[in-house]
Design an enzyme around this catalytic site. Structure first.
Site, short mmCIF file in Angstrom:
data_model
loop_
_atom_site.label_atom_id
_atom_site.label_comp_id
_atom_site.label_asym_id
_atom_site.label_seq_id
_atom_site.Cartn_x
_atom_site.Cartn_y
_atom_site.Cartn_z
N GLY A 71 -12.42 -20.31 -27.65
CA GLY A 71 -11.85 -20.53 -26.41
C GLY A 71 -12.24 -22.14 -26.13
O GLY A 71 -12.77 -22.79 -27.00
N HIS A 72 -11.81 -22.30 -24.87
CA HIS A 72 -11.96 -23.91 -24.49
C HIS A 72 -13.39 -24.29 -24.26
O HIS A 72 -14.52 -23.40 -24.00
CB HIS A 72 -11.25 -24.17 -23.11
CG HIS A 72 -11.72 -23.36 -21.96
ND1 HIS A 72 -10.83 -23.26 -20.80
CD2 HIS A 72 -12.81 -22.37 -21.82
CE1 HIS A 72 -11.57 -22.26 -19.97
NE2 HIS A 72 -12.54 -21.97 -20.53
#
Length: 356
Positions: A258-259
């Site tokens: 994920g970011h």
């Protein structure tokens, strides 16, 4: 197995020379002139194959083996039949990996040159503002966007899309169908087919009338030197900070990062792992397949996470965690043993008709 034309055997190497190159010692020096040219599992290894064995419980595989030699440590050497020379190594698995790289260097990276040519294919699209060093291969149907920079020795396979402004270092392999956006890629990076690097991460805020409003993702992805990204793995760019994969880290197929995640150096992450946003993972961390890692937590250096674990909170450095929710492995294994013991006790009572 039939002749494998995808990875044909090496021209051949003397056993004594191989031993020197992989840091092993040949027990029987009279076997030093034997020629070896490939690797194979012990049970079907032939007269020009090298194999390895890590545990004595697999000794039955020697009954059908005609291997040129076996790599093992001293604990296994005593069970090796007399007709198979022994290459003693402190770390047999590592020595075997080195041997495989000598005999089949082409298998260390994804298959390239699908179009049978080198250089830049006339069927590739390369924006005129892209800056390419000498010695780059770009295959047909690849798309190289505006302002891209690519270093020498890098190979871009068919169907790859490299977005505007991306920078890719030297001696990288970008495999068929991969996409790279908003990213800085170091040297000697391998990206396998279908990987998605640098797309926007999953970020939304509650809408004023229900639903969700998308939050902009304006960070980057940074892949440091010697990183390897598996097939169909996705690495989202950061929301405002960067998503960073540290030097030498190896990520398997079908992993979601994920970011804003930051992964340290020399980590190993197996297939189907999911890592939620803003997680911090230290150096030398090993994560087993299908583990789920919560967001905004820290996993300390050199820790290990068992397969299919659910990690909801921080993991201290050097610890082994497993289970759902993940806890110290010794606790997880003790609880699992207690549950199994209780189940067996209930089963015995049912069988004997004891209702107490």
């Amino acid at each position: 197995m039939d002749v494998n034309w995808f990875f044909p055997p090496h021209d051949g190497l003397r056993l004594s020379d191989l031993a020197e190159r992989i840091g092993a010692s040949l027990q029987d020096e009279t076997a030093g002139d034997r020629i070896v040219s490939s690797v194979a599992p012990t049970y079907r290894a032939g007269p020009r194959d090298i194999c390895y064995m890590l545990q004595r419980r697999y000794r039955d595989e020697f009954t059908t083996s005609q291997a040129a030699a076996v790599i093992c440590d001293e604990s296994v050497a005593s069970i090796v039949p007399p007709h198979i020379p022994v290459l003693l190594a402190k770390y047999p698995h590592t020595a075997f990996a080195l041997a495989g790289a000598i005999f089949h260097p082409e298998a260390l990276r994804p298959i390239q040159n699908l179009g049978g040519q080198s250089g830049i294919s006339p069927a590739a699209f390369v924006d005129p503002t892209a800056r390419l060093e000498d010695g780059i291969d770009i295959e047909a149907t690849a798309v190289i966007g505006a302002g891209v920079e690519i270093g020498s020795g890098t190979r871009i396979a068919a169907g790859v899309v490299v977005g505007p402004g991306v920078r890719i270092g030297r001696d990288c392999t970008i495999s068929a169908g991969a996409t790279i956006l908003c990213s800085l890629v170091g040297n000697n990076v391998i990206i396998h087919p279908g990987a998605r690097i640098g797309q926007d991460g999953f970020g939304n805020a509650p809408g004023p009338r229900g639903g969700m409003i998308k939050i902009v993702q304006i960070g980057r992805v940074i892949l440091q030197d010697h990183v390897e990204i598996g097939a169909n793995t996705t690495i989202d760019r950061g929301a405002m900070d960067d998503t960073v994969i540290g030097e030498g880290t190896k990520i398997d197929n079908l992993v979601q990062v994920g970011h804003n995640v930051r992964i340290g150096r020399h980590c190993g992450i197996a297939a189907k792992v999911g890592i939620a946003g803003s997680t911090r993972i230290g150096d030398g961390v090993m994560i087993g397949g299908a583990a789920a890692i919560n967001g905004h937590i820290t996993i300390g250096d050199r820790s290990q996470i068992g397969a299919m674990s659910g990690v909801a909170a921080d993991v201290p450095a050097g610890e082994r965690y497993g289970g759902i929710p993940a806890r110290p492995m010794r606790d997880f294994l003790r609880e699992a043993a207690e549950i199994a013991a209780r189940a067996n006790l209930r089963k015995r009572k049912t069988t004997t008709g004891d209702k107490q």
